[in-house]
Design a protein around this motif. Sequence first.
Motif, PDB file in Angstrom:
ATOM      1  N   CYS A   1       0.938  -1.290  -0.126  1.00  0.00           N
ATOM      2  CA  CYS A   1       0.027   0.098  -0.029  1.00  0.00           C
ATOM      3  C   CYS A   1       0.924   1.148   0.061  1.00  0.00           C
ATOM      4  O   CYS A   1       1.833   1.430   0.627  1.00  0.00           O
ATOM      5  CB  CYS A   1      -0.940  -0.119   1.255  1.00  0.00           C
TER       6      CYS A   1
ATOM      7  N   ASP B   1       0.825   6.032  -0.946  1.00  0.00           N
ATOM      8  CA  ASP B   1      -0.060   7.244  -1.081  1.00  0.00           C
ATOM      9  C   ASP B   1      -1.123   7.034  -0.172  1.00  0.00           C
ATOM     10  O   ASP B   1      -2.352   7.290  -0.637  1.00  0.00           O
ATOM     11  CB  ASP B   1      -0.468   7.213  -2.454  1.00  0.00           C
TER      12      ASP B   1
ATOM     13  N   SER C   1      -3.401   3.626  -2.637  1.00  0.00           N
ATOM     14  CA  SER C   1      -3.088   2.855  -3.783  1.00  0.00           C
ATOM     15  C   SER C   1      -2.565   1.623  -3.376  1.00  0.00           C
ATOM     16  O   SER C   1      -1.839   1.404  -2.313  1.00  0.00           O
ATOM     17  CB  SER C   1      -2.312   3.799  -4.871  1.00  0.00           C
TER      18      SER C   1
ATOM     19  N   GLN D   1      -0.458  -1.991  -4.774  1.00  0.00           N
ATOM     20  CA  GLN D   1       0.072  -2.774  -5.732  1.00  0.00           C
ATOM     21  C   GLN D   1       0.273  -4.208  -5.436  1.00  0.00           C
ATOM     22  O   GLN D   1       0.363  -4.715  -4.170  1.00  0.00           O
ATOM     23  CB  GLN D   1       1.759  -2.465  -6.071  1.00  0.00           C
TER      24      GLN D   1
ATOM     25  N   ASP E   1      -2.657  -3.241 -10.137  1.00  0.00           N
ATOM     26  CA  ASP E   1      -2.654  -1.995  -9.402  1.00  0.00           C
ATOM     27  C   ASP E   1      -4.150  -1.672  -9.355  1.00  0.00           C
ATOM     28  O   ASP E   1      -4.916  -1.810  -9.982  1.00  0.00           O
ATOM     29  CB  ASP E   1      -1.870  -0.814 -10.178  1.00  0.00           C
TER      30      ASP E   1
ATOM     31  N   ARG F   1      -6.453   1.885  -7.091  1.00  0.00           N
ATOM     32  CA  ARG F   1      -6.553   3.088  -6.508  1.00  0.00           C
ATOM     33  C   ARG F   1      -7.949   3.374  -5.747  1.00  0.00           C
ATOM     34  O   ARG F   1      -9.001   3.066  -6.703  1.00  0.00           O
ATOM     35  CB  ARG F   1      -6.094   4.209  -7.000  1.00  0.00           C
TER      36      ARG F   1
END
Length: 323
Positions: free
Chosen positions: A137, A139, A151, A153, A167, A169
């Motif tokens: 994780c 941002d 966000s 990944q 990905d 968000r």
Amino acid sequence: MHTTINEHGKHGNDDAPRFSPPMITGMFQQTVPRRLVHREAVSEVFLTDIVKLTSDSFLVGAQWPRSHSFFGLRSGRSHDPMLVAETIRQAGLLVAHEGFSIGEDVKFLSHAKSFQVTQAGLELRDTVASIALMVKCHDIKRRRDQVGGMSLQFSAYRDGERIATADARMSCVPPRLYMRLRGVRAFVDGPPAVIPEPVRPCLVGRDAEADVVLAETLMPDTWLLRLDRRHPVMFEHSVDHVPGMAVIEAGRQAAHLMLGRTGMILLSCDFSFAQYVDLDEPCLVTGTVLADDGDSASVRVVFVQGGAEVAVGVLNVHEDLSA
């Protein structure tokens, strides 16, 4: 959720962890509570465990069934790549609730989602596919002491080999703010009065009309988003908007129609969501072929509702070598 991790090695030169069965203990014994992945039916829960590695990274276990009523390909020889999308959807929710203590009354708004998967990783074998999902994780947005968005990944491993990356968000919306954001649409429920006739299922890689999410229009390369809120998977639980998974599925079906071929498999896609796609207003789906060399192709799909682009996706498909 008490899994222990013994160790991890490196995968190639990209610092990605490489897992083998002895390195993961007890990750696939049972599913996580269905409420943590926003599912009503236990049978629709694909996640099995979560381990917190650091303050912002997690290991999540998942299993893909060898067959599924909706997530399945007509060839019957590969797992449906949409299982990747559903797995990361569930993993994002699980991380939010278990990893960041985000309340179960909080609503989630998806801004973007993308994934890519290998054909070898989708191979249908003699047993279920056990997936180890690394989640990072970043941002992370906070409002006072609450997480307001992040966000994520993802890297997915099967039998120690990385088979997919993704990905996403998302924003985390408290109930009171959600009510202000959605207004009366927060109470939209029940089946629509009229469900338009679907395009022919065989043209979009489907067997059943109930699984078709596009209807014909008089405009070229444009279809009407067709949704039946009684669908047992796409609308498995009550929602006041079109689920993101249904939007991605509509993009995949539009790609089949644009290319005129169903013997192709989705290996990557990249979607952005400008706002919720609402249930009480028509949504048009328009496709454009960006590239097509016969063995692979790229298609851009735009969703327009109320005169505005509400979602856009680029999908990359390849010849299904297993078919």
